[in-house]
Scaffold this active site. Structure first.
Site, short mmCIF file in Angstrom:
data_model
loop_
_atom_site.label_atom_id
_atom_site.label_comp_id
_atom_site.label_asym_id
_atom_site.label_seq_id
_atom_site.Cartn_x
_atom_site.Cartn_y
_atom_site.Cartn_z
N GLY A 1 0.81 -1.23 0.00
CA GLY A 1 0.00 0.00 0.00
C GLY A 1 0.83 1.27 0.00
O GLY A 1 0.34 2.34 0.30
N GLU B 1 1.62 4.55 -5.47
CA GLU B 1 0.44 5.19 -6.03
C GLU B 1 -0.29 4.19 -6.92
O GLU B 1 0.29 3.18 -7.35
CB GLU B 1 0.85 6.39 -6.88
CG GLU B 1 1.55 7.47 -6.11
CD GLU B 1 0.68 8.06 -5.01
OE1 GLU B 1 -0.40 8.56 -5.29
OE2 GLU B 1 1.10 7.99 -3.84
N LYS C 1 5.22 16.96 -4.06
CA LYS C 1 5.52 17.23 -2.65
C LYS C 1 6.54 18.36 -2.53
O LYS C 1 6.48 19.17 -1.60
CB LYS C 1 6.04 15.96 -1.98
CG LYS C 1 4.96 14.87 -1.86
CD LYS C 1 5.57 13.53 -1.48
CE LYS C 1 4.50 12.46 -1.29
NZ LYS C 1 5.04 11.10 -1.14
N1 HSE Z 1 3.24 6.71 -3.07
C1 HSE Z 1 3.60 7.58 -1.99
C2 HSE Z 1 4.94 7.14 -1.43
C3 HSE Z 1 2.52 7.55 -0.94
O1 HSE Z 1 5.39 6.03 -1.77
O2 HSE Z 1 5.55 7.90 -0.69
C4 HSE Z 1 2.67 8.59 0.13
O3 HSE Z 1 2.60 9.88 -0.38
#
Ligand code: HSE
Length: 380
Positions: free
Chosen positions: A170, A173, A188
């Site tokens: 999990g 994305e 980010k």
């Molecule tokens: N896909 C993102 C990560 C999820 O791996 O950091 C959290 O923002």
């Protein structure tokens, strides 16, 4: 306060569980796409049920994607509801519009879970700015790529297998390209730079190079120099007031903090004028870490927060040639520019002399046309 959740996936169900036993936060409605038997009494397929429910104080958007998240979030703010979101793509793409709308409405728009998963990064950026001026930030902002790079270094894991594991856990994305091509980190970085420097950068201002093409020989090249390969985001304000902001793999000296960050963990640091460097470390992805920051934002709203992290949105110039450092480059074939900056051989690649970041990224983007397997990493 009463909450409506938009989405009941990994993060949404985490927020629901977290609020279940709280006296001060009640999940009253949940917008779902498919039937969810465990929340059948509060689930709806119609956003209007939430928008027109005056008992809902906070809309928590954890559905992801730009649309209809944008339409729902703007409608919720216009209807006088606070908004908490974990959606970095939405905030990065509509930064100015959404922050100004929240300000005009006198409502909170908080997205702490959008950067750093469970790390209280944005809230601490806001806190330090009350007293001090942020000069720069740097960090590991993506759990998936850190998980992959860590596994490649520690047990020689295969890129595709470890990516599949990150998806199962999990972290990744829905489309993991956003992770491995660095786009998730780019968003980010945009949000962090805007909050840190009261700026209004967009994704196009932030050059990015991902780890899609990394090979075990690149990991070996980093290790041959006592370095560890990490995906990093950088933001820095220069003396002239311009901002540099970029995302790239870096070969980090093994004694540095970032080099020691394992699995899905993130570490993000800021450097301020008076207090120097402060670092924030923790789980950057996953159900409960991300849900934690969304629920913590709701708790801040209960505590009286009624705004975004900064009320300033200035048109700050961007200059990614202000930053420069040597690069490791692996490129098949000959190239005039690369030959002109080569300092020495390094495994299957070369190490260059210091090169301005924007110049190197522009070269790498073009070099991909000739060699889609090209890989670059900054030596910091
Ligand atoms: N896909 C993102 C990560 C999820 O791996 O950091 C959290 O923002």
């Amino acid at each position: 306060m009463n909450i409506a959740l938009l989405g009941f996936g990994v993060v949404g169900s985490g927020v629901y569980e977290w609020c279940r036993d709280r006296e001060d936060l009640h999940v009253r409605r949940v917008l779902v796409r498919s039937e969810k038997p465990q929340i059948a009494d509060i689930a709806t397929h119609d956003f209007e049920d939430i928008l027109h429910d005056d008992s809902i104080d906070i809309v928590v958007e954890v559905m992801g994607g730009l649309h209809p998240a944008y339409e729902y979030v703007t409608a919720a703010l216009k209807a006088g509801k606070h908004v908490v979101t974990a959606n970095k793509a939405l905030i990065a793409a509509y930064y100015q519009e959404l922050t100004e709308l929240a300000k005009a409405q006198g409502k909170a728009l908080l997205c702490t879970a959008a950067v750093g998963g469970g790390i209280p990064w944005l809230v601490n950026l806001e806190r330090v700015k009350r007293l001090d001026s942020v000069q720069s930030f740097c960090g590991i902002m993506n759990g998936t790529t850190n998980f992959i790079l860590d596994a490649m270094h520690t047990d020689g894991s295969d890129f595709s297998e470890v990516l599949a594991e990150a998806q199962k856990l999990g972290y990744a994305e829905a489309d993991p390209s956003a992770d491995i091509d660095g786009l998730d980190i780019q968003r980010k970085a945009v949000i962090s730079a805007n909050v840190a420097f009261d700026a209004c950068l967009s994704e196009a201002d932030v050059p990015v190079f991902g780890i899609r093409s990394i090979l075990s020989c690149d990991i070996a090249a980093a290790e041959s120099r006592s370095r560890i390969c990490k995906m990093l985001a950088f933001g820095e304000k220069s003396a002239s007031g311009a901002v540099s902001c970029y995302v790239e793999p870096c070969f980090v000296p093994s004694g540095e903090l970032e080099a020691a960050v394992s699995t899905n963990r993130n570490v993000i640091s800021f450097v301020t004028e008076l207090t120097g460097k402060e670092s924030f470390y923790g789980q950057g992805a996953g159900r409960y870490p991300t849900a934690y920051n969304a629920v913590a934002d709701c708790a801040d709203i209960i505590g009286g927060v009624k705004e975004f992290y900064t009320s300033l949105v200035r048109d700050v110039p961007v200059d990614n040639n202000a930053a420069s450092h040597p690069y490791y480059v692996r490129f098949s074939g000959s190239d005039e520019f690369l030959s002109s900056i080569e300092a020495e051989k390094c495994g299957e690649g070369v190490v260059t002399m210091p090169v301005p970041v924007a110049k190197m990224h522009a070269w790498a983007a073009k070099a991909k046309e000739a060699d889609p397997g090209v890989f670059i990493a900054g030596l910091i």
